[in-house]
Structures are given as structure tokens and as C-alpha cells.
Design a protein around this motif. Structure first.
Motif, PDB file in Angstrom:
ATOM      1  N   PHE A  50       0.682  -1.250   0.287  1.00 25.39           N
ATOM      2  CA  PHE A  50       0.078  -0.356   0.329  1.00 25.39           C
ATOM      3  C   PHE A  50       0.348   1.130  -0.068  1.00 25.39           C
ATOM      4  CE2 PHE A  50      -2.323   3.356   2.334  1.00 25.39           C
ATOM      5  CZ  PHE A  50      -3.755   3.062   1.070  1.00 25.39           C
ATOM      6  N   PRO A  51       0.797   2.111  -0.721  1.00 29.84           N
ATOM      7  CA  PRO A  51       1.533   3.033  -0.943  1.00 29.84           C
ATOM      8  C   PRO A  51       1.346   4.640   0.343  1.00 29.84           C
ATOM      9  CG  PRO A  51      -0.105   3.149  -2.718  1.00 29.84           C
ATOM     10  CD  PRO A  51      -0.927   2.125  -1.984  1.00 29.84           C
ATOM     11  N   ALA A  52       1.616   4.107   1.792  1.00 26.14           N
ATOM     12  CA  ALA A  52       1.286   4.552   3.023  1.00 26.14           C
ATOM     13  C   ALA A  52       1.654   6.168   3.084  1.00 26.14           C
ATOM     14  CB  ALA A  52       2.372   3.928   3.572  1.00 26.14           C
ATOM     15  N   ILE A  53       3.042   5.922   2.036  1.00 25.42           N
ATOM     16  CA  ILE A  53       4.046   7.178   3.052  1.00 25.42           C
ATOM     17  C   ILE A  53       3.740   8.377   1.377  1.00 25.42           C
ATOM     18  CG2 ILE A  53       6.470   6.544   2.485  1.00 25.42           C
ATOM     19  CD1 ILE A  53       4.585   8.568   5.378  1.00 25.42           C
ATOM     20  N   PHE A  54       3.949   7.375   0.154  1.00 28.31           N
ATOM     21  CA  PHE A  54       3.704   8.124  -0.147  1.00 28.31           C
ATOM     22  C   PHE A  54       2.730   9.993  -0.796  1.00 28.31           C
ATOM     23  CE2 PHE A  54       2.713   9.850  -4.853  1.00 28.31           C
ATOM     24  CZ  PHE A  54       3.907   9.864  -6.352  1.00 28.31           C
ATOM     25  N   PRO A  55       2.583   9.534  -0.618  1.00 22.71           N
ATOM     26  CA  PRO A  55       0.757  10.871  -0.410  1.00 22.71           C
ATOM     27  C   PRO A  55       1.417  11.343   0.818  1.00 22.71           C
ATOM     28  CG  PRO A  55      -0.274   8.727  -0.097  1.00 22.71           C
ATOM     29  CD  PRO A  55       0.921   7.990  -0.044  1.00 22.71           C
ATOM     30  N   ALA A  56       2.299  11.737   2.105  1.00 21.07           N
ATOM     31  CA  ALA A  56       2.312  12.247   2.758  1.00 21.07           C
ATOM     32  C   ALA A  56       3.828  13.272   1.983  1.00 21.07           C
ATOM     33  CB  ALA A  56       2.481  11.877   3.883  1.00 21.07           C
ATOM     34  N   GLY A  57       4.644  12.338   1.813  1.00 19.59           N
ATOM     35  CA  GLY A  57       5.735  12.675   1.124  1.00 19.59           C
ATOM     36  C   GLY A  57       5.548  13.668  -0.454  1.00 19.59           C
ATOM     37  N   ALA A  58       5.034  13.034  -0.947  1.00 21.57           N
ATOM     38  CA  ALA A  58       4.686  14.614  -2.315  1.00 21.57           C
ATOM     39  C   ALA A  58       3.784  15.493  -1.787  1.00 21.57           C
ATOM     40  CB  ALA A  58       3.614  13.217  -2.958  1.00 21.57           C
TER      41      ALA A  58
END
Lengths: 140, 114
Positions: A50-58
Motif C-alpha cells: 500500500f502506498p502508505a507514505i508516498f502521498p504525505a511525502g509528495a
């Protein structure tokens, strides 16, 4: 393009942004476990990628670019989005590495000891991701 | 049960944060982006899963993870395309595209593993 370390980026991130990433990571890991318990390992396993951290990072990258001095209005917004797009392009290459991580570990998890299989799969993730990134660099 | 959930939460939080910090300090952005797709959740949960449920159970999860990773690839490519157009914010694109990840992952599961 040369790979560098920029430790000053750490001071640009606020404490609540670190906290939110910890909470998102923790919550996603718990959720993956609970989904596995409720619906079985075939559904639960999907959430290991699951893209757990990618949304927050972007989102963080976009806001850091917008906050940089010397830029105004639309230019700042567009620059922030372009920086987030580059991050997303990197994540797509990392996803190819993630695929190789899952394939390799699936094949060896039942035969090799965990102290060997987990580091081997993690190294494979990095090696494949890096190779794809290098190839992408030479094309674009 | 509660203790296991707390351990999962803390280990998952630390693993995800560690890869996120690596992504923060590395340049260029496209290289740092690789860490947005690090196997952080898998690393955080597999040790616990294997110790509790066994290796065969973990192997079933990992077979499904292959499909989740394919869905991640589709998700990230789509997010990059939308962000490059400059029309939408990063939060709007990355959050709404999570539905694409869910649809893609569950669709692949339905087609291949159900």
C-alpha cells in the motif's frame, strides 16, 4: 546526475509532519494486519504494498518548494507540482523494485532463514530500483 | 491481541518514518522518490507474521503483495502524469489516486487469485 545528501532538508520539516508520517505508517501497518485477519492473507498481502507514505511525502515536497524564497504566485505552485511529479516518477521506479522484492521473498521465504531472506530481498529492491532509475536517467 | 497491534503500530511507524527521512535528505528528487516505494510495511509486518502464523502464511501474503506492487506502479505513474500537467495539487492527486490503487489491486486479485 549526482546523488547528494542534504541534511538541511530535515529542518524544513515540522514536528507535526514527522508525527503525521509516523502515525500514517503505524496505522497502515495495523490496518494491513487487521485486513489480513478479517479477509485472509490473499487480501491482506495486497496491503503490504500500500502506498502508505508516498502521498504525505509528495505533499511535503510540494509545500517545501512553494515556501522557497524568491518565487511568486503561479510559478511557485507549478514548481511545487513539478517537484512532486519527479518524486512520483521516482516512486514508480521504486515500485518496480518493490515488485522484485515481493517476487524474490515469495520464492525464498519458506526455504531460507529470515535473517538472510529479508536483507536479500531489501537489497534486491534497492538494486532493481537504482538500476531502473539509472536507465531512466540515461534516456531522459 | 492489543499488545500485537501496539507493536505493529510502533514498528510500522518507525519503518515508514525511516524511509521517509531518507527520501527527505536525498537529491535529486527522482532518486529520493524511490524511497516512497520502499518495502517499509512489509519489513515491519513480516517478522511478526512469520513468528505468529508461519512461513507458509507469509508466502501467501507475499504472492498477493506482487499484485499490490503492480497496483503501486500504476498508481505512481498516474500520479506523476497528473502532477506534471500542473492542474492539480499533490495532496488532491495522491489521495484520490489511492482509489486507483485499491481498484487496481483488488481487480488483479479478483482476476488472478480469487
Amino acid at each position: 546526475m549526482k546523488i547528494t545528501l542534504n541534511f538541511s532538508a530535515l529542518s524544513q520539516t515540522r514536528w507535526y509532519q514527522y508525527l503525521s508520517r509516523f502515525l500514517i505508517g503505524g496505522a497502515t501497518t495495523v490496518l494491513a494486519g487487521l485486513i489480513g485477519k478479517k479477509f485472509g492473507p490473499t487480501i491482506g498481502g495486497l496491503f503490504l504494498a500500500f502506498p502508505a507514505i508516498f502521498p504525505a511525502g509528495a505533499t511535503l515536497i510540494e509545500s517545501h518548494e512553494k515556501e522557497k524564497k524568491g518565487r511568486t504566485g503561479d510559478h511557485r505552485t507549478q514548481r511545487g507540482r513539478k517537484a512532486a511529479a519527479l518524486d512520483a516518477a521516482g516512486a514508480s521506479m521504486g515500485a518496480i523494485g518493490l515488485l522484485s522484492f515481493a517476487v524474490l521473498l515469495w520464492k525464498i521465504v519458506e526455504t531460507l532463514p529470515l535473517w538472510l531472506s529479508l536483507p536479500a530481498a531489501t537489497l534486491t529492491w534497492f538494486a532493481v530500483s537504482f538500476a531502473v532509475w539509472k536507465a531512466w536517467q540515461s534516456f531522459f | 491481541m492489543l499488545t500485537e497491534l501496539v507493536i505493529r503500530f510502533v514498528v510500522g511507524g518507525i519503518a515508514v518514518s525511516a524511509f521517509a527521512i531518507l527520501g527527505d535528505i536525498l537529491k535529486p528528487k527522482s532518486f529520493a522518490g524511490l524511497f516512497g516505494a520502499a518495502p517499509s510495511i512489509a519489513l515491519a509486518t513480516l517478522v511478526l507474521t512469520i513468528s505468529k502464523e508461519g512461513r507458509a502464511y507469509a508466502a501467501i501474503e507475499l504472492r498477493s503483495m506482487i499484485l499490490g506492487a503492480l497496483a503501486f506502479f500504476v498508481y505512481a505513474v498516474l500520479a506523476a502524469r497528473c502532477l506534471l500537467s500542473g492542474k492539480w495539487s499533490a495532496s488532491a492527486v495522491t489521495a484520490s489516486a489511492l482509489l486507483i490503487w485499491c481498484g487496481c489491486a483488488l481487480g488483479l486479485w479478483f482476476a488472478l487469485l480469487r
